[in-house]
Every structure is written in C-alpha cells, then in structure tokens.
Design a protein around this motif. Sequence first.
Motif, PDB file in Angstrom:
ATOM      1  N   UNK A 179       0.802  -1.122  -0.063  1.00  0.00           N
ATOM      2  CA  UNK A 179      -0.078  -0.004  -0.068  1.00  0.00           C
ATOM      3  C   UNK A 179       0.793   1.376  -0.132  1.00  0.00           C
ATOM      4  N   UNK A 180       2.103   1.130   0.294  1.00  0.00           N
ATOM      5  CA  UNK A 180       2.972   2.195   0.189  1.00  0.00           C
ATOM      6  C   UNK A 180       3.940   2.101  -0.848  1.00  0.00           C
ATOM      7  N   UNK A 181       5.028   3.252  -1.276  1.00  0.00           N
ATOM      8  CA  UNK A 181       5.865   2.799  -2.516  1.00  0.00           C
ATOM      9  C   UNK A 181       6.667   1.342  -2.325  1.00  0.00           C
ATOM     10  N   UNK A 182       7.118   1.189  -3.655  1.00  0.00           N
ATOM     11  CA  UNK A 182       7.734  -0.198  -3.711  1.00  0.00           C
ATOM     12  C   UNK A 182       8.913  -0.419  -2.972  1.00  0.00           C
ATOM     13  N   UNK A 183       9.648   0.663  -2.286  1.00  0.00           N
ATOM     14  CA  UNK A 183      10.804   0.384  -1.655  1.00  0.00           C
ATOM     15  C   UNK A 183      10.545   0.362  -0.123  1.00  0.00           C
ATOM     16  N   UNK A 184       9.153   0.302   0.475  1.00  0.00           N
ATOM     17  CA  UNK A 184       8.638   0.157   1.624  1.00  0.00           C
ATOM     18  C   UNK A 184       8.332  -1.245   1.903  1.00  0.00           C
ATOM     19  N   UNK A 185       8.282  -2.034   3.144  1.00  0.00           N
ATOM     20  CA  UNK A 185       7.746  -3.262   3.288  1.00  0.00           C
ATOM     21  C   UNK A 185       6.143  -3.447   2.918  1.00  0.00           C
ATOM     22  N   UNK A 186       5.767  -4.530   2.663  1.00  0.00           N
ATOM     23  CA  UNK A 186       4.133  -4.674   2.385  1.00  0.00           C
ATOM     24  C   UNK A 186       3.485  -4.511   3.844  1.00  0.00           C
ATOM     25  N   UNK A 187       2.298  -4.368   3.751  1.00  0.00           N
ATOM     26  CA  UNK A 187       1.602  -4.306   5.100  1.00  0.00           C
ATOM     27  C   UNK A 187       0.411  -5.653   5.174  1.00  0.00           C
TER      28      UNK A 187
ATOM     29  N   UNK B 109      -9.852 -16.147  12.961  1.00  0.00           N
ATOM     30  CA  UNK B 109     -10.535 -17.500  12.274  1.00  0.00           C
ATOM     31  C   UNK B 109     -11.665 -17.676  12.928  1.00  0.00           C
ATOM     32  N   UNK B 110     -11.943 -17.007  14.260  1.00  0.00           N
ATOM     33  CA  UNK B 110     -13.003 -17.705  15.147  1.00  0.00           C
ATOM     34  C   UNK B 110     -14.164 -16.778  14.563  1.00  0.00           C
ATOM     35  N   UNK B 111     -15.391 -17.675  13.978  1.00  0.00           N
ATOM     36  CA  UNK B 111     -16.452 -17.391  13.550  1.00  0.00           C
ATOM     37  C   UNK B 111     -17.234 -16.425  14.306  1.00  0.00           C
ATOM     38  N   UNK B 112     -17.296 -16.230  15.519  1.00  0.00           N
ATOM     39  CA  UNK B 112     -17.959 -15.443  16.496  1.00  0.00           C
ATOM     40  C   UNK B 112     -17.096 -13.973  16.440  1.00  0.00           C
ATOM     41  N   UNK B 113     -16.003 -14.038  16.095  1.00  0.00           N
ATOM     42  CA  UNK B 113     -15.225 -12.612  16.268  1.00  0.00           C
ATOM     43  C   UNK B 113     -14.912 -11.906  14.796  1.00  0.00           C
ATOM     44  N   UNK B 114     -14.440 -12.840  14.155  1.00  0.00           N
ATOM     45  CA  UNK B 114     -13.983 -12.127  12.594  1.00  0.00           C
ATOM     46  C   UNK B 114     -13.393 -10.683  12.707  1.00  0.00           C
ATOM     47  N   UNK B 115     -12.633 -10.306  13.562  1.00  0.00           N
ATOM     48  CA  UNK B 115     -11.941  -8.933  13.846  1.00  0.00           C
ATOM     49  C   UNK B 115     -10.673  -8.737  12.994  1.00  0.00           C
ATOM     50  N   UNK B 116     -10.527  -7.785  12.361  1.00  0.00           N
ATOM     51  CA  UNK B 116      -9.639  -7.489  11.320  1.00  0.00           C
ATOM     52  C   UNK B 116      -8.647  -6.409  12.004  1.00  0.00           C
ATOM     53  N   UNK B 117      -7.394  -6.718  11.665  1.00  0.00           N
ATOM     54  CA  UNK B 117      -6.152  -5.648  12.146  1.00  0.00           C
ATOM     55  C   UNK B 117      -5.190  -5.651  10.988  1.00  0.00           C
ATOM     56  N   UNK B 118      -4.350  -4.807  11.149  1.00  0.00           N
ATOM     57  CA  UNK B 118      -3.231  -4.660  10.301  1.00  0.00           C
ATOM     58  C   UNK B 118      -1.912  -4.616  10.991  1.00  0.00           C
ATOM     59  N   UNK B 119      -0.783  -5.064  10.520  1.00  0.00           N
ATOM     60  CA  UNK B 119       0.613  -4.874  10.754  1.00  0.00           C
ATOM     61  C   UNK B 119       1.412  -4.021  10.010  1.00  0.00           C
ATOM     62  N   UNK B 120       1.838  -2.939  10.243  1.00  0.00           N
ATOM     63  CA  UNK B 120       2.736  -2.233   9.330  1.00  0.00           C
ATOM     64  C   UNK B 120       4.166  -2.639   9.303  1.00  0.00           C
TER      65      UNK B 120
END
Length: 108
Positions: A83-91, A97-108
């Motif tokens: 999501x950033x420039x090509x010389x930056x690492x991917x996000x 996986x819990x069907x009752x939760x399905x929480x989404x988060x990200x690590x930069x």
Amino acid sequence: MLFCPQCSNMLTNDMGQEVHAFVCRSCPYQFPITRKLSARTVLKQKEVDDVMGGAKAWENVDKTEIRCPKCEHDMAYFRQIQIRSADEPTTQFYRCCNDDCRYEWRLD
C-alpha cells in the motif's frame, strides 16, 4: 461564472458607484447586473470502489498462528498488500479465524 461573448474571457465583477456590472478585462464588453443572480448545482456523489477487495478479498487466503487482539483466538487468516511505495515493506492484514469474532487488524 460568465464569459464574454466577444472574446471568451471570464467576466469579473465591477462594482461601480452607479451601476454594478460584469466586465471583460480584454475588450469593452459589459453585462449590467439588473437583478439578483444565483444558481444552484447539485452534484452527484461518485461511487467509491472497494480498493481492498471487499468480501471476496478473504477467499483463498492462508492461516497463521497469531493471537487475536479482541478474542485471544490463536489463529488468523492473513494477506499482504503493497500500500506504500515499492521500496517500503508490505502491510500485513489479519482476520480472526473465530467465526464469532472475525476481527480485522493490520501490522505495518
């Protein structure tokens, strides 16, 4: 905005002492203001594309061992996106996986 019918330049507002008018700065054309001028334009909102892939983005993704910050489940789906420039690492994006939760988060 009004434009000059003779030279096509934009007319500017000249507030003289006696007569208010739109005048052309390039030629002697004048458009006298005799009444209140107004116009209203309603803009149509543009449809926004789901750049992250929507619901289908989580199909056919891999699992990994990582603890969900919401429900403490120890497995999550993951995907990596540049999501950033090509010389930056991917996000890395995660989804519990819990069907009752399905929480989404990200690590930069």
